[in-house]
Design an enzyme around this catalytic site. Structure first.
Site, short mmCIF file in Angstrom:
data_model
loop_
_atom_site.label_atom_id
_atom_site.label_comp_id
_atom_site.label_asym_id
_atom_site.label_seq_id
_atom_site.Cartn_x
_atom_site.Cartn_y
_atom_site.Cartn_z
N HIS A 134 -1.73 -9.81 -11.93
CA HIS A 134 -2.11 -10.31 -10.60
C HIS A 134 -0.92 -11.04 -9.96
CE1 HIS A 134 -4.26 -11.70 -7.21
NE2 HIS A 134 -5.46 -11.63 -7.73
N GLU A 179 -12.54 -4.00 -6.47
CA GLU A 179 -12.04 -4.71 -5.29
C GLU A 179 -10.80 -4.04 -4.71
OE1 GLU A 179 -11.57 -8.58 -7.34
OE2 GLU A 179 -13.49 -9.15 -6.47
N CYS A 213 -12.49 -17.80 -6.35
CA CYS A 213 -11.17 -17.69 -5.72
C CYS A 213 -11.22 -17.96 -4.22
CB CYS A 213 -10.57 -16.31 -5.98
SG CYS A 213 -11.65 -14.93 -5.57
N CYS A 214 -12.30 -17.52 -3.58
CA CYS A 214 -12.33 -17.57 -2.12
C CYS A 214 -12.43 -19.00 -1.55
CB CYS A 214 -13.45 -16.70 -1.56
SG CYS A 214 -13.24 -14.94 -1.94
N HIS A 234 -6.11 -2.93 -6.26
CA HIS A 234 -6.77 -4.20 -5.95
C HIS A 234 -6.13 -4.83 -4.72
CE1 HIS A 234 -7.73 -8.53 -6.60
NE2 HIS A 234 -8.82 -8.07 -7.20
N CYS A 277 -10.42 -13.31 0.39
CA CYS A 277 -9.07 -13.57 -0.14
C CYS A 277 -8.08 -12.48 0.28
CB CYS A 277 -9.11 -13.66 -1.66
SG CYS A 277 -9.86 -15.17 -2.27
N GLU A 307 -12.73 -8.43 1.06
CA GLU A 307 -12.78 -9.75 0.44
C GLU A 307 -12.08 -10.80 1.30
OE1 GLU A 307 -11.34 -9.79 -3.61
OE2 GLU A 307 -11.28 -11.98 -3.65
N ASP A 316 2.86 -10.10 -14.62
CA ASP A 316 1.45 -10.48 -14.57
C ASP A 316 0.67 -9.39 -13.84
OD1 ASP A 316 -1.04 -11.90 -13.44
OD2 ASP A 316 -0.19 -13.44 -14.73
#
Lengths: 653, 653
Positions: free
Chosen positions: B206, B318, B412-413, B266, B336, B334, B204
């Protein structure tokens, strides 16, 4: 300012020569007027070499790229003469038009049968794709299923049209042929019939149609084009983009043009819009609009311009940053934004006659536009940072860490560079009721319809040498004024006219008014010492650092010139030592450059200790170590040997 | 390190309590082990208040948002129980799972019937959407037309799975119910049957499935999950993403995990991957992999971490920036990424027992994670810059200039913050063969299966006061060691055990080994003077500036606290003056904070003159003007009054 004469294309004013780009009509409220296309031309030296490479290599390569990247095929698919999927971003047609514009100006500089053949061939491809009613946008016609103007904030339909208009005018002026102009007029008439009060009250998310429409008005005399451009300029800032659910800043739509105080949002969009607004202000003699543009231009200079002249600091959405947000390492400073800035400043110069606009054109051409193209002329930077650190890498196509590239998926920059170099002669000189003004310095000739016709021969080794010699070849009849820009950086410039000293104050024009004889010479000598500059303390990112300039050039320190063990990242300088730095011309280096021999120091101890550490009472200074003298190179020439550590801003030791 | 025992879930080791997050099996090669879920808990003070707000407000709001933003509806559409278009980004399911995880841990902290009802309801929605063979990804099932794994670099199918696994484990541990675990096991079995050597050899784009699979292995004992996680970790960096035509850096796929020296690309992806790799290293006793992770963690600390602990400097994609690319104004940092950094450091702490990892957890929780959520607990920053200038504005949804927001299109955050606060107790303490270790300081209780069972009561006003008092409530039998972290910043800390002085060296653990009696007290006193720090000189963006810290907190100067006429942009400081700054606790301000009374100066003359100007021999200094004393506030509390000028890095006068 003249507002009474009818808005006749300026062609009829000169009666003998095609127009330069952005040439106002005789009715326009401008102080200065471009000389006709071809009347000013470089014949040798710095810019001429670049124009030659552009003509011989880049435009040829561009023609091939339009085929291999799919731009031409998209148009054929739209025309129904080919099948398949259209490729590339939605504004693919605009690359074709920018290339056509470059080819058009280039043919005007010097006719070339092969080039003319390509222009005709590409024009035919474009013409075939146009819809019966004038609409033209290959990607939208095919990928969009023919739907028109459904997402104008993003669709770039007017953007492509604007570039077509400018290209059609260039081809008309450069070749005399009207094929592309016919396509442009048909599309422009369609736009006039479709947009504006009572019609579709929408604007394109990406300005450029404004300059294009005004140019088309200048070429054809069709007032409706100017009116539509004027409407597009004033429609922004009133929620037209927001109606589509978009946040307006990016699209130059947050504030009306007449109310803005500083450009913001997407940099290229912002300055293409202000350039178009300046055209409208000139052609409609709108002093209030011009004032608003002066204010915005000053705002840009005050807090949103890199020392290179580059603009647009943010990678995300290619935007202007906040005031003083001008970090050198992540400077976006898109090549296209520099081009837009030059176009805007040029129009402001015509409108006002003020040297500061030509100063910014100079700074931007040498230090923000030129770094965008390789010395060979065929590879391009999309983005122009002022610093690259050791170990930099990234996987973004437009990352400078990759070096310049022959083309991009989003290839706005390459043909934009081409059209700028092909029309660069136009920025050299203007005329006014007083006489002739020389704004940019290059070896070449300038003819002007002043005093019955004059011709000047300019010779200079600029930007390496500060002497600019102007010889009057054809003196014309009666008195007229010859004006030479004395750049704002040139404190201490001197000049002579026919051997007699004349005043040459920096930041204005050296003016000599007299009856001239053939062979009269005006010589301007600009001081070519090293200049050390620092930034307003609100530019946090370069606090405690200085930049080095000489003549019109900003310099940088690049890794290949440094001794083993001295990383560009660790270079430190003392201003008092820099002031005495000498220049050395190196014909062997980087196509021939004058390097500056800078005494520098190496920061010691940086690598020791943690990233954050207790602060001493005074800021840390580089440990004393024997001074080493290293060559600094013009920033425009960086990344032509290898891509590695480079810095424009040099921290104080 | 133990490698011989069978990989039994640690539950069987304790035999009585559910596991904390990221609790290694008894076979894992770790130095420290989490105490069981619920065995460490805050009962009052700083973090407890935030956990309360999270429980009472944020998780409730989150439940509503999952409905209003369409996340739950997407799952219903996938299940066939609703119709319509799925909404939102491709990873919408993951927000549901992160919320379920938060709810699961929260129910474990203290059972709540309403919360349990929501968990059951949402679990049923998730379960209904799962395909017969275990596949589950609502957006892909509907919008992707059921096509699976066709664009794994972007599709986030494993990413969503990883969050589901972690959520299922949390719900199992927090409620005892297995409904979500059944869904997770079915999906994990499908992944095991589909991916890995001989199957689909893809990863994946991510990471997060790695930590999820290892947690599921720990919960179920199914070795295949660990093996697949291990394969996913080692598959990266060998061109699996590049095969899809993507540049690999962004996806943490440029270099194998075992060869990398610094995280890149990222930021969230990078640290989720290293956290997963740390889990794999622990469970497979892979010392070589652990070494590689130590090296990367050190690389991150050495040149890619903000003073706040925040990571990932680039807005575009990011990403981590280059080494020392840590500009404060455009810091992305970020929320996250801070969470991922905490997860990674926590696992490194378990594996090594080294205090530096707990130090970074502390710095990051207070100064990079906590700024991401409002004092009310229900609004979030996606991005956490260290400076905002006057006149800042932008049209980006995630721009800090807008202030914190209740939710995001890419949300997401918010649920990531929720799950972190719900599981925060787990970071307080660990056990080892030697005894009990306290890593983070909060008023509360810690029970541990040491010496037959011990209980500690911690009381402290941390982070406002440096005294941490630990009372032994249940002493257990025989000797054991009580260890308290002495942060790296706490030079000069003192401590007593039962009234006797003991050594408390900064950057390690205060250790007291003895037989304990009920009522014994260990007291650690951390120095709470103002600390002034500066950065490695290679961090160009903060050259000549200092940051102010006190205890674990990084401070900032914010506009509402400044006198009229003093813009935060123009604040200048002298380090010698800052050192004596006093703290004042202000219960009335920002939910109760200790402010620092900083003597500052105003930069004069900045507004005069052009943006670039001739440099003097010495860097310009702020003009002398009477010192004014202003309160600095903890950075985490900024933008809770108004959103305006703020700066962490204060330039020297």
């Amino acid at each position: 300012m003249t507002t009474t004469a009818p808005p006749t294309p300026a062609t009829s004013g000169t009666g003998r020569a095609p127009l330069a780009p952005a040439a106002p009509t005789t009715a326009a409220a401008v102080v200065l007027r471009p000389v006709p296309s071809g009347a000013a031309r470089t014949t040798g030296g710095f810019w001429h070499e670049r124009q030659d490479a552009n003509r011989r290599q880049a435009i040829r390569t561009g023609y091939e790229k339009l085929e291999s990247a799919g731009n031409l095929q998209n148009l054929r698919i739209a025309a129904g003469t080919a099948t398949g999927e259209v490729r590339g971003p939605i504004f693919m047609d605009s690359d074709v038009y920018k290339w056509l514009e470059a080819a058009g100006w280039e043919h005007g500089r010097e006719p070339d049968a092969e080039l003319l053949g390509w222009i005709r061939e590409v024009t035919a491809v474009v013409a075939a794709a146009q819809a019966e009613d004038g609409y033209l946008d290959s990607v939208q016609q095919v990928r969009g299923g023919g739907a028109r103007y459904v997402d104008l904030p993003w669709s770039h339909e007017h953007y492509c049209a604007g570039h077509l208009f400018q290209a059609a005018v260039a081809v008309r002026r450069g070749t005399g042929e009207t094929g592309l102009l016919d396509v442009a007029v048909k599309l422009a008439d369609h736009l006039v019939a479709t947009f504006g009060p009572g019609g579709l009250e929408e604007v394109d998310g990406h300005p450029v149609v404004e300059t294009g429409l005004v140019e088309l008005y200048r070429e054809t005399g069709t007032r409706a084009y100017l009116d539509l451009a004027s409407w597009f300029v004033d429609a922004r800032g009133h929620g037209v983009i927001a109606r589509h659910g978009k946040e307006p800043t990016y699209f130059s739509d947050r504030v009306p043009v007449r109310e803005a105080t500083s450009p913001e949002g997407h940099a290229v969009r912002a300055v293409y819009l202000t350039a178009g607004a300046a055209d409208v202000a000139a052609e409609t003699a709108d002093a209030q609009l011009l004032d608003a543009l002066v204010r915005q231009w000053e705002g840009m200079l005050a807090s949103k311009t890199y020392v290179t002249g580059g603009i647009g600091s943010r990678w995300d959405f290619e935007q202007f940053g906040d005031h003083h947000e001008l970090g050198p390492d992540r400077a976006y400073a898109e090549s296209c934004a520099a081009i837009g800035s030059v176009q805007w400043s040029w129009r402001m110069l015509l409108a006002t006659g003020e040297a500061r606009y030509a100063d910014l054109v100079e700074r931007t051409l040498y230090n923000a536009f030129l770094p965008g193209v390789s010395l060979a002329g065929t590879e391009y930077f999309y983005v122009n940072p002022l610093q690259l650190r050791a170990g930099a890498h990234t996987d973004e196509e437009r990352s400078p860490a990759h070096g310049r590239r022959p083309w991009f998926d989003c290839a706005c920059c390459p043909p934009n560079v081409m059209r700028t170099l092909s029309s660069l002669d136009a920025y050299l000189a203007t005329t006014s009721a007083d006489g002739v003004q020389l704004h940019q310095f290059a070896t070449g000739t300038v003819r002007a319809d002043v005093a019955g016709g004059v011709e000047l021969a300019v010779s200079t080794d600029y930007p390496w040498d500060g002497t600019v010699r102007v010889e009057v070849r054809e003196p014309g009849a009666g008195e007229w004024e010859l004006a030479l820009r004395v750049p704002g950086w040139a404190e201490g410039a001197t000049a002579t006219a026919a051997g007699e000293p004349v005043e040459a104050l920096a930041g204005g024009y050296l003016r000599v008014r007299r009856s001239w004889s053939a062979g009269d010479v005006v010589e301007l000598v600009l001081p070519m010492g090293v200049r050390v500059v620092e930034a307003d303390p609100r530019v946090d990112a370069v606090r405690g650092a200085v930049a080095v300039e000489r003549g019109p050039l900003v310099y940088c320190v690049e890794q290949p010139d440094l001794p083993v063990g001295l990383l560009a990242d660790d270079v430190r300088v003392r201003v008092a030592e820099l002031r005495g730095a000498s220049a050395e011309h190196r014909p062997d280096l980087l196509g021939g450059v004058s390097v500056l021999r800078l005494p520098v120091h190496r920061a010691l101890g940086a690598a020791e200790g943690p990233l954050y550490r207790p602060a001493g009472d005074e800021a840390p200074r580089a440990a004393e170590e024997g001074t080493v003298t290293v060559p600094a190179i013009p920033y425009y020439a960086w990344a032509n040997r290898e891509v590695g550590p480079m810095r424009v801003w040099l921290p104080r030791a």
